[in-house]
Design an enzyme around this catalytic site. Structure first.
Site, PDB file in Angstrom:
ATOM      1  N   ASP A  28     -21.774   2.905   5.944  1.00 58.57           N
ATOM      2  CA  ASP A  28     -21.527   2.710   4.514  1.00 58.57           C
ATOM      3  C   ASP A  28     -22.314   3.765   3.721  1.00 58.57           C
ATOM      4  O   ASP A  28     -23.470   4.054   4.018  1.00 58.57           O
ATOM      5  CB  ASP A  28     -21.969   1.300   4.105  1.00 58.57           C
ATOM      6  CG  ASP A  28     -21.437   0.900   2.742  1.00 58.57           C
ATOM      7  OD1 ASP A  28     -20.634  -0.036   2.673  1.00 58.57           O
ATOM      8  OD2 ASP A  28     -21.826   1.535   1.725  1.00 58.57           O
ATOM      9  N   ILE A  29     -21.655   4.312   2.704  1.00 58.17           N
ATOM     10  CA  ILE A  29     -22.272   5.399   1.923  1.00 58.17           C
ATOM     11  C   ILE A  29     -23.425   4.893   1.042  1.00 58.17           C
ATOM     12  O   ILE A  29     -24.332   5.653   0.692  1.00 58.17           O
ATOM     13  CB  ILE A  29     -21.195   6.118   1.070  1.00 58.17           C
ATOM     14  CG1 ILE A  29     -21.617   7.522   0.715  1.00 58.17           C
ATOM     15  CG2 ILE A  29     -20.830   5.316  -0.166  1.00 58.17           C
ATOM     16  CD1 ILE A  29     -20.489   8.371   0.149  1.00 58.17           C
ATOM     17  N   ASN A  84     -15.026  -9.056   2.170  1.00 56.17           N
ATOM     18  CA  ASN A  84     -14.613  -9.462   0.823  1.00 56.17           C
ATOM     19  C   ASN A  84     -13.113  -9.239   0.616  1.00 56.17           C
ATOM     20  O   ASN A  84     -12.557  -8.255   1.102  1.00 56.17           O
ATOM     21  CB  ASN A  84     -15.382  -8.639  -0.217  1.00 56.17           C
ATOM     22  CG  ASN A  84     -16.888  -8.828  -0.119  1.00 56.17           C
ATOM     23  OD1 ASN A  84     -17.358  -9.925   0.146  1.00 56.17           O
ATOM     24  ND2 ASN A  84     -17.641  -7.759  -0.329  1.00 56.17           N
ATOM     25  N   HIS A  90     -15.629  -9.701  -4.950  1.00 51.83           N
ATOM     26  CA  HIS A  90     -16.509  -8.549  -4.720  1.00 51.83           C
ATOM     27  C   HIS A  90     -15.898  -7.461  -3.857  1.00 51.83           C
ATOM     28  O   HIS A  90     -16.612  -6.623  -3.296  1.00 51.83           O
ATOM     29  CB  HIS A  90     -17.848  -9.003  -4.115  1.00 51.83           C
ATOM     30  CG  HIS A  90     -19.017  -8.152  -4.532  1.00 51.83           C
ATOM     31  ND1 HIS A  90     -19.252  -6.901  -3.987  1.00 51.83           N
ATOM     32  CD2 HIS A  90     -19.982  -8.338  -5.441  1.00 51.83           C
ATOM     33  CE1 HIS A  90     -20.319  -6.380  -4.550  1.00 51.83           C
ATOM     34  NE2 HIS A  90     -20.778  -7.235  -5.446  1.00 51.83           N
ATOM     35  N   GLN A  91     -14.567  -7.433  -3.727  1.00 50.78           N
ATOM     36  CA  GLN A  91     -13.947  -6.330  -2.978  1.00 50.78           C
ATOM     37  C   GLN A  91     -13.749  -5.148  -3.917  1.00 50.78           C
ATOM     38  O   GLN A  91     -13.065  -5.271  -4.935  1.00 50.78           O
ATOM     39  CB  GLN A  91     -12.598  -6.755  -2.384  1.00 50.78           C
ATOM     40  CG  GLN A  91     -11.964  -5.664  -1.523  1.00 50.78           C
ATOM     41  CD  GLN A  91     -10.616  -6.076  -0.942  1.00 50.78           C
ATOM     42  OE1 GLN A  91      -9.987  -7.018  -1.405  1.00 50.78           O
ATOM     43  NE2 GLN A  91     -10.164  -5.355   0.067  1.00 50.78           N
ATOM     44  N   HIS A  97     -11.977  -4.386   5.214  1.00 49.39           N
ATOM     45  CA  HIS A  97     -13.170  -3.860   5.886  1.00 49.39           C
ATOM     46  C   HIS A  97     -14.171  -4.972   6.127  1.00 49.39           C
ATOM     47  O   HIS A  97     -14.304  -5.883   5.325  1.00 49.39           O
ATOM     48  CB  HIS A  97     -13.824  -2.727   5.088  1.00 49.39           C
ATOM     49  CG  HIS A  97     -14.080  -3.043   3.651  1.00 49.39           C
ATOM     50  ND1 HIS A  97     -13.081  -3.049   2.701  1.00 49.39           N
ATOM     51  CD2 HIS A  97     -15.217  -3.385   2.997  1.00 49.39           C
ATOM     52  CE1 HIS A  97     -13.599  -3.357   1.524  1.00 49.39           C
ATOM     53  NE2 HIS A  97     -14.883  -3.589   1.674  1.00 49.39           N
ATOM     54  N   PHE A  98     -14.851  -4.857   7.255  1.00 52.17           N
ATOM     55  CA  PHE A  98     -15.939  -5.765   7.613  1.00 52.17           C
ATOM     56  C   PHE A  98     -17.243  -4.992   7.499  1.00 52.17           C
ATOM     57  O   PHE A  98     -17.350  -3.886   8.037  1.00 52.17           O
ATOM     58  CB  PHE A  98     -15.789  -6.264   9.062  1.00 52.17           C
ATOM     59  CG  PHE A  98     -14.632  -7.201   9.262  1.00 52.17           C
ATOM     60  CD1 PHE A  98     -13.326  -6.727   9.304  1.00 52.17           C
ATOM     61  CD2 PHE A  98     -14.846  -8.559   9.410  1.00 52.17           C
ATOM     62  CE1 PHE A  98     -12.259  -7.586   9.484  1.00 52.17           C
ATOM     63  CE2 PHE A  98     -13.783  -9.433   9.590  1.00 52.17           C
ATOM     64  CZ  PHE A  98     -12.489  -8.946   9.624  1.00 52.17           C
ATOM     65  N   HIS A  99     -18.195  -5.576   6.786  1.00 47.54           N
ATOM     66  CA  HIS A  99     -19.535  -4.989   6.723  1.00 47.54           C
ATOM     67  C   HIS A  99     -20.384  -5.590   7.848  1.00 47.54           C
ATOM     68  O   HIS A  99     -20.402  -6.811   8.009  1.00 47.54           O
ATOM     69  CB  HIS A  99     -20.245  -5.367   5.421  1.00 47.54           C
ATOM     70  CG  HIS A  99     -19.585  -4.925   4.161  1.00 47.54           C
ATOM     71  ND1 HIS A  99     -20.064  -3.875   3.401  1.00 47.54           N
ATOM     72  CD2 HIS A  99     -18.518  -5.419   3.480  1.00 47.54           C
ATOM     73  CE1 HIS A  99     -19.309  -3.743   2.306  1.00 47.54           C
ATOM     74  NE2 HIS A  99     -18.361  -4.672   2.338  1.00 47.54           N
TER      75      HIS A  99
HETATM   76  P1  5GP Z   1     -16.589  -4.008  -0.824  1.00 48.13           P
HETATM   77  O1  5GP Z   1     -17.372  -4.395  -2.045  1.00 48.13           O
HETATM   78  O2  5GP Z   1     -15.195  -3.553  -1.163  1.00 48.13           O
HETATM   79  O3  5GP Z   1     -16.612  -5.081   0.221  1.00 48.13           O
HETATM   80  O4  5GP Z   1     -17.374  -2.789  -0.181  1.00 48.13           O
HETATM   81  C1  5GP Z   1     -16.943  -1.474  -0.209  1.00 48.13           C
HETATM   82  C2  5GP Z   1     -18.010  -0.640   0.468  1.00 48.13           C
HETATM   83  O5  5GP Z   1     -17.506   0.644   0.685  1.00 48.13           O
HETATM   84  C3  5GP Z   1     -19.292  -0.501  -0.346  1.00 48.13           C
HETATM   85  O6  5GP Z   1     -20.383  -1.010   0.405  1.00 48.13           O
HETATM   86  C4  5GP Z   1     -19.405   0.999  -0.583  1.00 48.13           C
HETATM   87  O7  5GP Z   1     -20.721   1.477  -0.511  1.00 48.13           O
HETATM   88  C5  5GP Z   1     -18.551   1.579   0.519  1.00 48.13           C
HETATM   89  N1  5GP Z   1     -17.919   2.856   0.184  1.00 48.13           N
HETATM   90  C6  5GP Z   1     -17.221   3.145  -0.928  1.00 48.13           C
HETATM   91  N2  5GP Z   1     -16.758   4.393  -0.886  1.00 48.13           N
HETATM   92  C7  5GP Z   1     -17.173   4.916   0.296  1.00 48.13           C
HETATM   93  C8  5GP Z   1     -16.997   6.200   0.916  1.00 48.13           C
HETATM   94  O8  5GP Z   1     -16.380   7.118   0.399  1.00 48.13           O
HETATM   95  N3  5GP Z   1     -17.577   6.372   2.138  1.00 48.13           N
HETATM   96  C9  5GP Z   1     -18.259   5.372   2.773  1.00 48.13           C
HETATM   97  N4  5GP Z   1     -18.789   5.640   3.966  1.00 48.13           N
HETATM   98  N5  5GP Z   1     -18.440   4.155   2.211  1.00 48.13           N
HETATM   99  C10 5GP Z   1     -17.907   3.938   0.986  1.00 48.13           C
END
Ligand code: 5GP
Length: 135
Positions: A28-29, A84, A90-91, A97-99
């Site tokens: 994650d970035i 999410n 919170h998506q 995607h799974f964190h």
């Molecule tokens: P969400 O809130 O949708 O569950 O999480 C999206 C995740 O994607 C966030 O933790 C965010 O930091 C990550 N993310 C967003 N854009 C990028 C990207 O360009 N590269 C990477 N590696 N992660 C990203």
């Protein structure tokens, strides 16, 4: 096109952890803790309820192995898997995607607000949900 589709297409770079026919995992970035990893299907489903059984099975097969790798690499024992669906939930990126988020010794990781509500007529509700399951 979502940002994760661009990652899949190679238009945006990522720190890749794992890849197979159906799945990509990368860092994650904006990590909540060291080793915070995202696991995505290659199928462009927006939310988990729209994901095919084939992609779901492919993710399910590799997810525990990825968790073990993240734990070993970061020398942590505890972690959260977060998934999410929808902006109110919170998506931020509209691609499943799974964190995998290690809970580090310094306390970094996922913070959770867990406000319970009252459980009413569970028998009816469980039966209703069961009746909505696709065969
Ligand atoms: P969400 O809130 O949708 O569950 O999480 C999206 C995740 O994607 C966030 O933790 C965010 O930091 C990550 N993310 C967003 N854009 C990028 C990207 O360009 N590269 C990477 N590696 N992660 C990203």
């Amino acid at each position: 096109m979502t940002i994760f589709q661009k990652v899949l297409n190679g238009e945006i770079p990522c720190h890749r952890v794992y890849e197979d026919e159906h799945v990509l995992a990368f860092l994650d970035i904006n990590p909540l803790s060291r080793g915070h990893t995202l696991v995505i299907p290659k199928e462009p489903a927006e939310t988990l309820d729209r994901l095919s059984d084939e992609s779901a099975a492919a993710i399910g097969r590799v997810l525990p192995r990825l968790c073990r790798a993240v734990l070993k690499a970061t020398e942590t024992r505890h972690f959260n898997v977060l998934q999410n669906n929808g902006a109110p939930a919170h998506q931020a990126v509209g691609h499943v995607h799974f964190h995998i988020i290690p809970k580090a010794e310094d306390g970094s990781g996922l913070g959770i607000g867990w406000k319970v509500t009252t459980m009413e007529n569970g028998a009816d509700l469980a039966a209703t949900i069961a009746g909505c399951l696709e065969r």
